[in-house]
Design an enzyme around this catalytic site. Sequence first.
Site, short mmCIF file in Angstrom:
data_model
loop_
_atom_site.label_atom_id
_atom_site.label_comp_id
_atom_site.label_asym_id
_atom_site.label_seq_id
_atom_site.Cartn_x
_atom_site.Cartn_y
_atom_site.Cartn_z
N ALA A 121 0.83 -1.20 0.00
CA ALA A 121 0.00 0.00 0.00
C ALA A 121 0.87 1.26 0.00
O ALA A 121 0.55 2.25 -0.66
CB ALA A 121 -0.93 -0.02 1.22
N TYR A 122 1.97 1.22 0.75
CA TYR A 122 2.91 2.35 0.77
C TYR A 122 3.49 2.60 -0.62
O TYR A 122 3.54 3.74 -1.09
CB TYR A 122 4.03 2.06 1.77
CG TYR A 122 5.06 3.16 1.89
CD1 TYR A 122 6.20 3.17 1.08
CD2 TYR A 122 4.91 4.19 2.81
CE1 TYR A 122 7.15 4.16 1.18
CE2 TYR A 122 5.86 5.20 2.92
CZ TYR A 122 6.97 5.18 2.11
OH TYR A 122 7.91 6.18 2.21
N ASP A 123 3.90 1.52 -1.30
CA ASP A 123 4.45 1.65 -2.64
C ASP A 123 3.43 2.23 -3.61
O ASP A 123 3.77 3.01 -4.51
CB ASP A 123 4.94 0.30 -3.15
CG ASP A 123 6.17 -0.19 -2.40
OD1 ASP A 123 6.45 -1.40 -2.47
OD2 ASP A 123 6.83 0.63 -1.75
N LYS A 138 25.84 9.21 24.43
CA LYS A 138 26.57 10.07 23.48
C LYS A 138 26.78 9.28 22.20
O LYS A 138 27.66 8.43 22.11
CB LYS A 138 27.92 10.51 24.06
CG LYS A 138 28.68 11.47 23.15
CD LYS A 138 30.00 11.87 23.76
CE LYS A 138 30.71 12.86 22.85
NZ LYS A 138 31.03 12.26 21.53
N GLU A 193 22.21 14.02 15.94
CA GLU A 193 23.33 13.23 15.43
C GLU A 193 22.84 12.30 14.33
O GLU A 193 21.81 11.63 14.47
CB GLU A 193 23.90 12.39 16.58
CG GLU A 193 25.33 11.97 16.39
CD GLU A 193 26.31 13.01 16.92
OE1 GLU A 193 27.52 12.74 16.88
OE2 GLU A 193 25.87 14.09 17.37
N LYS A 224 23.24 16.75 31.17
CA LYS A 224 22.89 18.16 31.05
C LYS A 224 22.01 18.53 32.23
O LYS A 224 21.09 17.77 32.58
CB LYS A 224 22.14 18.43 29.74
CG LYS A 224 22.91 18.05 28.49
CD LYS A 224 22.04 18.21 27.25
CE LYS A 224 22.80 17.78 25.99
NZ LYS A 224 21.95 17.83 24.78
N CYS A 251 59.96 10.20 -4.46
CA CYS A 251 60.68 10.82 -5.57
C CYS A 251 62.20 10.79 -5.41
O CYS A 251 62.92 11.16 -6.33
CB CYS A 251 60.22 12.27 -5.76
SG CYS A 251 60.76 13.40 -4.46
#
Length: 680
Positions: free
Chosen positions: A43-45, A127, A184, A300, A421
């Site tokens: 159905a999504y397709d 993290k 992130e 935090k 070189c």
Amino acid sequence: MTTLPLFAEDTSERARLNELCDQIEAHNFSYYVLDAPTISDAAYDALMRELIELETRHPDWRRADSPTQRVGSLHRTTQFAPLSHREPLRSLDNAMNTADWDAFYQRLTRALGAPPDTALCFCAEPKFDGLAINLTYQDGRLISAATRGDGHTGEEVTLNIRTLASVPQRLSQTVPGVLEVRGEVVMSHAAFAELNAAQQAAGEKPFVNPRNAAAGSLRQKDPRITARRPLEFFAYGVGACDAPLPERQSALLDWLGRLGFQISDLRAVVRGRDAALNYHQQLLARRQSLAFDIDGAVFKLDDRAAQAQLGSTERAPRWAIAFKFPAEEAQSRLLAVDFQVGRTGALTPVARIEPVFVGGVTVANITLHNIDEIHRKDIRLGDAVLVRRAGDVIPEIVRVLPELRPADARRIELPSQCPVCGSAVVRSEGEAVARCSGGLFCPAQRREAILHFASRKAMNIDGLGEKWVEQWLQAGLIAHVDDLYRLRFEELIRLPRMGEKSAHNLLDAIARSKSTTLARFLYALGIPEVGEVTAASLAAYFGSLDALCAADLTALQAVPDVGPIVAEEIHTFLAQPHNQTIIDQLLAAGVHWPDPQPADRAGQPLAGKTFVLTGSLSGLTREEASERLRALGAKVAGSVSAKTTAVIAGDEAGSKRDKAEALGIPILDEAALMALLQQN
């Protein structure tokens, strides 16, 4: 015949297009964020196919946030233009152990005027080891995305970010005005394994770890490649916002989740020192079983009013910290050391070790930085070594295990000749870095040497970028910078994707570059330690290339700001036969400039004064302003110090202006600059 039916049909079709966009976005949210699909794949397709058909018939109706821009139908390429954040996207300070954490905790209590044993409340979360991204929404619609960059300005990756199904193109709730969402971009372990398997099956180099795979995937020039990479976005904070925000960090994360963002389900609110340490240990214990790489826990202050009270430094907020996990270590054996030659000629020793699994990846090669580092750690060929992934990213040899050293272990020495070189390897006294002196000749340096030579502040060959240089090198049309002036139209036009107009434009730009200045020419040569300022000083002091080439070390050190190390680099570079040959060939090809007379700055209006330029000017470029200031005897420096006379600040001036204010150095605007330049 009336046009009303057609108008009504168009209106109906456009409404259906908008309806499909919103429906598919809602299904994406349910699938990727809530992990609770509300529709079958078939159905999504079908919805996607219907939307594609409508957009094909009416391409001018296609919305910028259309779901079709995520997979299969992207055709534009991003140029990674700089994009400024409305509020700085700062990094986090790190705690590497319990002592660091305790010190952070005590700093908070003192700054808040609370007793040392106060049980502070934190919002804790993992993290993620990914790529920081700043998303900007205007009235609830995504308008841009940028990497962290320097915290103030990043790379614009909007088109690539739009391919991530976990990034809402329109927020599920209306948020008026501007909203910056920070988070992130990551890749799961399973997705990383599948991607590397596909890379190897296609004969391409596998990625080192999920973070590199995520960063590399997001920085693709073609968003269609990004769309095929399994990336996800986790939100963790907010920057600029015109709407009122929740009073607590934990509530802010919940709010972001309601807006349609994926938020870590490992977040928690913890109160007090011991509860925070317990969260860190529990997260560390679960680390290996998680779907994504994490390298620590972030704490935090939950009270956002307290966050505002504490504020931030230029680099990081004072109210948050990343409590990193211990680095992982493993034992291996050193098999060999190769010396790689970088784009500036620097020789970097690279250790080849018996492959060892450490920090989640297999490590076989480790950078040893320089020969002094090797001798300081007494690393020898054949040694048993302890390997660590520092910060879970960069592998390093921590130390050797002397009790396991074999009898035939051999000392590692710096090569006397360049391994690429054959030119002499030079190392200035007091310098850690050794360099190939081949300069313009060495194949390992030639690509970057040509790009630098053609750059805007050097010979300014407009349009000559990495793509053409790489193609010409591979085709054998050029080997060194002087070959640019021998290119012919007939050669270029035979190359793939090279049209007649492009060929003519490039050849015209190369021809125009022949007329330059001595300062630009010296800078273009890429002499180690010689930047724009030093090149201008050399040109002004000696007046001609012949005089400069004839100068000995004593004469070179008489130039302002040229010390023993820089003098040695200049003298060695100009003494190399390869470099002399290429310089002669450049002159023979017609590169020329008006020879300036050696400058006597003593009697000039701005003699003895030092200026720093920052920000953008409207009346002239910073390069033009620098040249005019030097013509009046001033020195133009690249950084602010106590010796700076004044800082000239244009629009969007950055950290240099802030440093000048902190040091009490005068700050001049563009009008004051123009007044300075009127002096005779």
